[in-house]
Design a protein around this motif. Structure first.
Motif, PDB file in Angstrom:
ATOM      1  N   GLU A   1       0.820  -1.209   0.000  1.00  0.00           N
ATOM      2  CA  GLU A   1       0.000   0.000   0.000  1.00  0.00           C
ATOM      3  C   GLU A   1       0.856   1.261   0.000  1.00  0.00           C
ATOM      4  N   TRP A   2       2.051   1.192   0.617  1.00  0.00           N
ATOM      5  CA  TRP A   2       2.950   2.353   0.595  1.00  0.00           C
ATOM      6  C   TRP A   2       3.419   2.613  -0.833  1.00  0.00           C
ATOM      7  N   VAL A   3       3.741   1.560  -1.545  1.00  0.00           N
ATOM      8  CA  VAL A   3       4.224   1.714  -2.916  1.00  0.00           C
ATOM      9  C   VAL A   3       3.146   2.356  -3.786  1.00  0.00           C
TER      10      VAL A   3
ATOM     11  N   PRO B   1       6.354  12.952  -5.343  1.00  0.00           N
ATOM     12  CA  PRO B   1       7.754  13.360  -5.507  1.00  0.00           C
ATOM     13  C   PRO B   1       8.465  13.656  -4.186  1.00  0.00           C
ATOM     14  N   LEU B   2       7.729  13.720  -3.081  1.00  0.00           N
ATOM     15  CA  LEU B   2       8.341  13.962  -1.773  1.00  0.00           C
ATOM     16  C   LEU B   2       8.551  12.671  -0.990  1.00  0.00           C
ATOM     17  N   ARG B   3       8.426  11.527  -1.639  1.00  0.00           N
ATOM     18  CA  ARG B   3       8.495  10.251  -0.918  1.00  0.00           C
ATOM     19  C   ARG B   3       9.840  10.027  -0.233  1.00  0.00           C
ATOM     20  N   GLU B   4      10.919  10.647  -0.738  1.00  0.00           N
ATOM     21  CA  GLU B   4      12.222  10.458  -0.115  1.00  0.00           C
ATOM     22  C   GLU B   4      12.289  11.106   1.266  1.00  0.00           C
ATOM     23  N   TRP B   5      11.326  11.959   1.591  1.00  0.00           N
ATOM     24  CA  TRP B   5      11.297  12.574   2.918  1.00  0.00           C
ATOM     25  C   TRP B   5      10.864  11.583   3.991  1.00  0.00           C
ATOM     26  N   ASP B   6      10.219  10.520   3.607  1.00  0.00           N
ATOM     27  CA  ASP B   6       9.734   9.536   4.571  1.00  0.00           C
ATOM     28  C   ASP B   6      10.913   8.856   5.258  1.00  0.00           C
ATOM     29  N   GLY B   7      11.103   9.172   6.545  1.00  0.00           N
ATOM     30  CA  GLY B   7      12.202   8.582   7.301  1.00  0.00           C
ATOM     31  C   GLY B   7      13.477   9.395   7.283  1.00  0.00           C
ATOM     32  N   ARG B   8      13.512  10.520   6.554  1.00  0.00           N
ATOM     33  CA  ARG B   8      14.725  11.351   6.549  1.00  0.00           C
ATOM     34  C   ARG B   8      14.982  11.871   7.955  1.00  0.00           C
ATOM     35  N   GLU B   9      16.246  11.969   8.315  1.00  0.00           N
ATOM     36  CA  GLU B   9      16.633  12.189   9.708  1.00  0.00           C
ATOM     37  C   GLU B   9      15.967  13.406  10.339  1.00  0.00           C
ATOM     38  N   GLN B  10      15.967  14.561   9.653  1.00  0.00           N
ATOM     39  CA  GLN B  10      15.471  15.782  10.292  1.00  0.00           C
ATOM     40  C   GLN B  10      13.983  16.017  10.050  1.00  0.00           C
ATOM     41  N   ILE B  11      13.288  15.049   9.424  1.00  0.00           N
ATOM     42  CA  ILE B  11      11.877  15.221   9.092  1.00  0.00           C
ATOM     43  C   ILE B  11      11.051  14.199   9.872  1.00  0.00           C
ATOM     44  N   SER B  12      10.224  14.697  10.807  1.00  0.00           N
ATOM     45  CA  SER B  12       9.406  13.792  11.614  1.00  0.00           C
ATOM     46  C   SER B  12       8.285  13.190  10.771  1.00  0.00           C
ATOM     47  N   ALA B  13       7.702  12.128  11.285  1.00  0.00           N
ATOM     48  CA  ALA B  13       6.595  11.478  10.579  1.00  0.00           C
ATOM     49  C   ALA B  13       5.425  12.444  10.410  1.00  0.00           C
ATOM     50  N   THR B  14       5.171  13.275  11.442  1.00  0.00           N
ATOM     51  CA  THR B  14       4.072  14.242  11.361  1.00  0.00           C
ATOM     52  C   THR B  14       4.344  15.283  10.287  1.00  0.00           C
TER      53      THR B  14
ATOM     54  N   ARG C   1       2.154  15.999   6.797  1.00  0.00           N
ATOM     55  CA  ARG C   1       1.606  17.320   6.484  1.00  0.00           C
ATOM     56  C   ARG C   1       2.169  17.840   5.164  1.00  0.00           C
ATOM     57  N   ALA C   2       3.450  17.561   4.908  1.00  0.00           N
ATOM     58  CA  ALA C   2       4.064  18.007   3.649  1.00  0.00           C
ATOM     59  C   ALA C   2       3.401  17.322   2.457  1.00  0.00           C
ATOM     60  N   VAL C   3       3.166  16.027   2.565  1.00  0.00           N
ATOM     61  CA  VAL C   3       2.529  15.292   1.475  1.00  0.00           C
ATOM     62  C   VAL C   3       1.095  15.773   1.278  1.00  0.00           C
ATOM     63  N   ALA C   4       0.398  16.046   2.390  1.00  0.00           N
ATOM     64  CA  ALA C   4      -0.973  16.548   2.281  1.00  0.00           C
ATOM     65  C   ALA C   4      -0.995  17.891   1.552  1.00  0.00           C
ATOM     66  N   GLN C   5      -0.023  18.763   1.852  1.00  0.00           N
ATOM     67  CA  GLN C   5       0.022  20.055   1.172  1.00  0.00           C
ATOM     68  C   GLN C   5       0.373  19.884  -0.303  1.00  0.00           C
ATOM     69  N   TYR C   6       1.274  18.970  -0.598  1.00  0.00           N
ATOM     70  CA  TYR C   6       1.592  18.696  -2.006  1.00  0.00           C
ATOM     71  C   TYR C   6       0.338  18.259  -2.762  1.00  0.00           C
TER      72      TYR C   6
ATOM     73  N   GLU D   1      15.185  22.449  -2.980  1.00  0.00           N
ATOM     74  CA  GLU D   1      15.206  22.021  -4.378  1.00  0.00           C
ATOM     75  C   GLU D   1      14.107  20.998  -4.650  1.00  0.00           C
ATOM     76  N   GLU D   2      13.866  20.109  -3.680  1.00  0.00           N
ATOM     77  CA  GLU D   2      12.840  19.082  -3.866  1.00  0.00           C
ATOM     78  C   GLU D   2      11.437  19.682  -3.870  1.00  0.00           C
ATOM     79  N   LEU D   3      11.233  20.752  -3.095  1.00  0.00           N
ATOM     80  CA  LEU D   3       9.925  21.409  -3.093  1.00  0.00           C
ATOM     81  C   LEU D   3       9.635  22.069  -4.442  1.00  0.00           C
ATOM     82  N   PHE D   4      10.649  22.666  -5.048  1.00  0.00           N
ATOM     83  CA  PHE D   4      10.454  23.247  -6.375  1.00  0.00           C
ATOM     84  C   PHE D   4      10.317  22.146  -7.436  1.00  0.00           C
ATOM     85  N   ALA D   5      11.063  21.057  -7.261  1.00  0.00           N
ATOM     86  CA  ALA D   5      10.940  19.939  -8.194  1.00  0.00           C
ATOM     87  C   ALA D   5       9.534  19.338  -8.136  1.00  0.00           C
ATOM     88  N   ALA D   6       8.913  19.350  -6.948  1.00  0.00           N
ATOM     89  CA  ALA D   6       7.546  18.848  -6.818  1.00  0.00           C
ATOM     90  C   ALA D   6       6.566  19.697  -7.622  1.00  0.00           C
TER      91      ALA D   6
END
Length: 390
Positions: A271-273, A280-293, A297-302, A352-357
């Protein structure tokens, strides 16, 4: 319950040990010394020595040895000294021990041991060669170019032992193995792509290292088997099917004491796949400085921004589209201002990733409604630039 860390390396290894390994770049064996072992980070500080020759069986076979000092490119005489995972690869061996040549901490880290690479570069430099040679045993492709190559009727590239393929949307491993039968190192990186017939990789009897990133379609039955790929000493998997990750972990974790490094991270449910294939922001999932919350919220805004832009081209007349695109851009920029104020996480890469999105959204709109939306793209970006604090 917490997992207790090992206090010693899984393969016997001590400070002062001399480790020998065959180097493809040198065409000979080379040696290095273990300077430090760190149980907290599970790393070994490894000092390469300025020696190569026939396979040694003991320290006496080495003669006089000294640390390798690097003067190629901009090294300026620094020692070839680096931290590595303390899992001694199964192709390496300890030939004895000597008093330490150096006892300071290493300040660099490497993902693989790769003994001999720096010595080969230094010797080329000393002989007046300033560039790295083109070697027949290394090959790199994109997913598109490798599939074109695999579709042709050509002889197997048996000389290739190190293969990297990036940007994979789909890849047939049966065809890959047939065309590259003698691979020792294989790096496959996808775009949430599909690997088919992954079990065929068990036919690569010379395989020593495999890295798979962002690829799916593999099942439990596709796992690599120690009896088939007996030389495998590095298993590096990231963002792969949970079923395959579990099977690989079960099979290869017992091989760590024999000299196989195992890193399996970000096992993904089906289901995640499905949810993230167009995110395009999927690489943020689990990134060190980015919490799950923050990620949610970032994906919802995208998604909100994407839906708003697509709706503009469905419901708005042409003379209104640019104005609406700029308004949507402002809303996007302000939303991420608020997210970043709550928990500062937007750095150069994330910006850069936000503009790429946004580019991703406009590209999707052009695919649906036809080209010629550059004005809308510019208005969208202009709106973001007007308000963003990141």
């Amino acid at each position: 319950m917490s997992v207790r860390k090992q206090e010693v390396p899984p393969r016997p290894l001590r400070v002062g040990d001399l480790v020998a390994a065959y180097s493809r770049g040198l065409g000979e064996w080379t040696v290095a010394q273990i300077v430090r072992l760190d149980a907290d980070s599970q790393t070994a500080a490894v000092l390469e020595l300025d020696w190569s020759g026939s396979e040694p069986s003991c320290v006496a076979d080495l003669g006089d040895v000294a640390p390798l000092r690097l003067t190629h490119h901009s090294w300026n005489g620094a020692l070839s000294f680096c931290n590595h995972t303390w899992v001694l690869p199964r192709s390496h061996k300890v030939v004895g021990a000597m008093p330490l040549f150096h006892d300071e901490p290493a300040n660099c880290w490497a993902s693989g041991w790769n003994l001999g690479d720096q010595l080969a570069r230094q010797r080329r430099w000393n002989s007046g060669v300033r560039g790295d040679p083109v070697v027949a045993w290394k090959a790199a492709y994109t997913g598109e170019t490798v599939n074109e190559f695999l579709s042709q009727s050509t002889a197997p590239r048996s000389e290739v032992t190190q293969l990297t393929i990036r940007d994979i949307d789909s890849l047939d491993c049966a065809q890959l193995v047939q065309r590259f039968p003698r691979l020792a190192w294989l790096h496959l990186q996808g775009r949430l792509g599909l690997l088919s017939a992954a079990g065929e990789l068990n036919r690569l009897v010379s395989l020593q290292g495999i890295r798979i990133i962002d690829l799916f379609g593999m099942t439990r039955e596709d796992r690599l088997q120690p009896q088939c790929v007996a030389k495998l000493e590095s298993v590096d998997l990231y963002s792969i099917p949970a079923e395959y990750a579990s099977a690989m972990h079960s099979v290869w974790r017992p091989e760590i004491p024999a000299g196989t490094y195992v890193s399996i991270l970000r096992a993904r449910k089906p289901e995640w796949v499905e949810e993230n294939r167009s995110n395009p922001l999927r690489e943020w999932d689990g990134r060190e400085q980015i919490s799950a919350t923050t990620y949610k919220r970032a994906v919802a805004q995208y998604k909100t921004t994407r839906n708003a832009i697509l709706q503009v081209f469905v419901a708005e007349p042409a003379d209104i589209q640019l104005t609406r695109a700029e308004e949507i851009g402002r809303a996007y920029g302000e939303a991420f201002n608020r997210l970043d104020r709550r928990s500062v996480f937007i750095e150069t890469v994330e910006r850069e990733e936000l503009f790429a999105a946004l580019d991703h959204i406009v590209n999707e709109a052009e695919a649906r409604y036809g080209p010629g939306l550059e004005g809308a793209r510019d208005s969208l970006i202009s709106g973001v630039e007007f308000v963003r604090d990141w």
